[in-house]
Motif scaffolding. Sequence first.
Motif, PDB file in Angstrom:
ATOM      1  N   GLY A 113      12.357 -11.593  19.366  1.00  0.00           N
ATOM      2  CA  GLY A 113      11.598 -10.576  18.641  1.00  0.00           C
ATOM      3  C   GLY A 113      10.479 -10.996  17.953  1.00  0.00           C
ATOM      4  N   HIS A 114       9.327 -10.495  18.220  1.00  0.00           N
ATOM      5  CA  HIS A 114       8.121 -10.842  17.655  1.00  0.00           C
ATOM      6  C   HIS A 114       7.622  -9.476  16.824  1.00  0.00           C
ATOM      7  CE1 HIS A 114       8.961 -14.701  18.991  1.00  0.00           C
ATOM      8  NE2 HIS A 114       7.733 -14.735  19.673  1.00  0.00           N
ATOM      9  N   ALA A 115       7.038  -9.694  15.548  1.00  0.00           N
ATOM     10  CA  ALA A 115       6.348  -8.401  15.081  1.00  0.00           C
ATOM     11  C   ALA A 115       4.764  -8.821  14.362  1.00  0.00           C
ATOM     12  CB  ALA A 115       7.109  -7.552  14.100  1.00  0.00           C
ATOM     13  N   ILE A 116       3.959  -8.151  14.581  1.00  0.00           N
ATOM     14  CA  ILE A 116       2.810  -8.838  13.882  1.00  0.00           C
ATOM     15  C   ILE A 116       1.933  -7.615  13.251  1.00  0.00           C
ATOM     16  CG2 ILE A 116       0.233  -9.708  14.729  1.00  0.00           C
ATOM     17  CD1 ILE A 116       1.481 -10.889  16.975  1.00  0.00           C
ATOM     18  N   VAL A 117       1.608  -8.045  12.031  1.00  0.00           N
ATOM     19  CA  VAL A 117       0.605  -6.996  11.363  1.00  0.00           C
ATOM     20  C   VAL A 117      -0.523  -7.629  11.204  1.00  0.00           C
ATOM     21  CG1 VAL A 117       0.393  -5.928   9.073  1.00  0.00           C
ATOM     22  CG2 VAL A 117       2.650  -6.211   9.948  1.00  0.00           C
ATOM     23  N   LEU A 118      -1.650  -6.861  11.344  1.00  0.00           N
ATOM     24  CA  LEU A 118      -2.991  -7.310  11.139  1.00  0.00           C
ATOM     25  C   LEU A 118      -3.751  -6.951  10.185  1.00  0.00           C
ATOM     26  CD1 LEU A 118      -5.636  -8.369  12.773  1.00  0.00           C
ATOM     27  CD2 LEU A 118      -5.942  -6.003  13.582  1.00  0.00           C
ATOM     28  N   LEU A 119      -4.226  -7.553   9.252  1.00  0.00           N
ATOM     29  CA  LEU A 119      -4.847  -7.185   7.935  1.00  0.00           C
ATOM     30  C   LEU A 119      -6.281  -7.525   8.084  1.00  0.00           C
ATOM     31  CD1 LEU A 119      -2.486  -9.223   5.445  1.00  0.00           C
ATOM     32  CD2 LEU A 119      -2.437  -6.851   5.922  1.00  0.00           C
ATOM     33  N   ARG A 120      -7.084  -6.388   7.619  1.00  0.00           N
ATOM     34  CA  ARG A 120      -8.663  -6.381   7.472  1.00  0.00           C
ATOM     35  C   ARG A 120      -9.037  -6.074   5.990  1.00  0.00           C
ATOM     36  NH1 ARG A 120     -11.109  -9.205  12.020  1.00  0.00           N
ATOM     37  NH2 ARG A 120     -10.322  -8.170  13.885  1.00  0.00           N
ATOM     38  N   GLY A 121      -9.643  -6.983   5.143  1.00  0.00           N
ATOM     39  CA  GLY A 121     -10.248  -6.550   4.028  1.00  0.00           C
ATOM     40  C   GLY A 121      -8.828  -6.210   3.057  1.00  0.00           C
ATOM     41  N   GLY A 122      -7.758  -6.708   3.164  1.00  0.00           N
ATOM     42  CA  GLY A 122      -6.612  -6.549   2.598  1.00  0.00           C
ATOM     43  C   GLY A 122      -5.690  -5.315   2.867  1.00  0.00           C
ATOM     44  N   THR A 123      -5.976  -4.833   4.097  1.00  0.00           N
ATOM     45  CA  THR A 123      -5.463  -3.491   4.495  1.00  0.00           C
ATOM     46  C   THR A 123      -4.510  -3.762   5.593  1.00  0.00           C
ATOM     47  OG1 THR A 123      -7.001  -2.165   3.170  1.00  0.00           O
ATOM     48  CG2 THR A 123      -5.479  -1.102   4.748  1.00  0.00           C
TER      49      THR A 123
END
Length: 211
Positions: A113-123
């Motif tokens: 299983g894989h999970a990805i969180v995308l951060l932009r400008g610390g959010t």
Amino acid sequence: MRFVLASASPARLSVLRSAGIDPLVRVSGVDEDAVAAGLTDPSPAELVTALAVAKAEAVVPAVAAEVPDAVIVGCDSMLSSPDGEVVGKPGTPEAAAERWRRAAGRSGELITGHAIVLLRGGTAVARTSGHLGTTVRFSEPTDAELEAYIATGEPLHVAGGFTLEGFGGWFVEGVDGDPSSVLGISLPLTRKLLAGLGVSVVDLWTAPKPE
């Protein structure tokens, strides 16, 4: 944009480095048993995906403060044994030996299983997850070989009690599916999940790009 691996796995790190990415490593420290206990009769795919999500989410606050623009990748793997039992890391020599004796000469499915969180400008601006199954065909090690393998300590701390890239590779007849997923991180699945977030994996490569 930095690639952050929310895992202490040296195999995952090695796969990524060999594929052109030198990630930041930030270990989640997630209590896997607690995550599993919070699920109601999950399927193997649901379980590994939930664990991957928990690992990625656990490092978001620290990574956001350190690297405002990043993709955080969490991973988890378990083996659906030939007997239909879903197993993680054996933990003890006795458990590793028992699993190998039951799997010898048969096939099991490693579910990643894989999970990805995308951060932009610390959010955190986007999230995605997915899973992949790969069939592993085990050989039949002799009692002496199995004893020697377990004595290395390697199978105690890896999903399913085996590795493909280490000592365990001597006792795997073949893999039907994505080999990188057996090493802990599926490159094809990770690429597809990143693309779904609008991120091209080639932009994350640290190796020189072809002209």
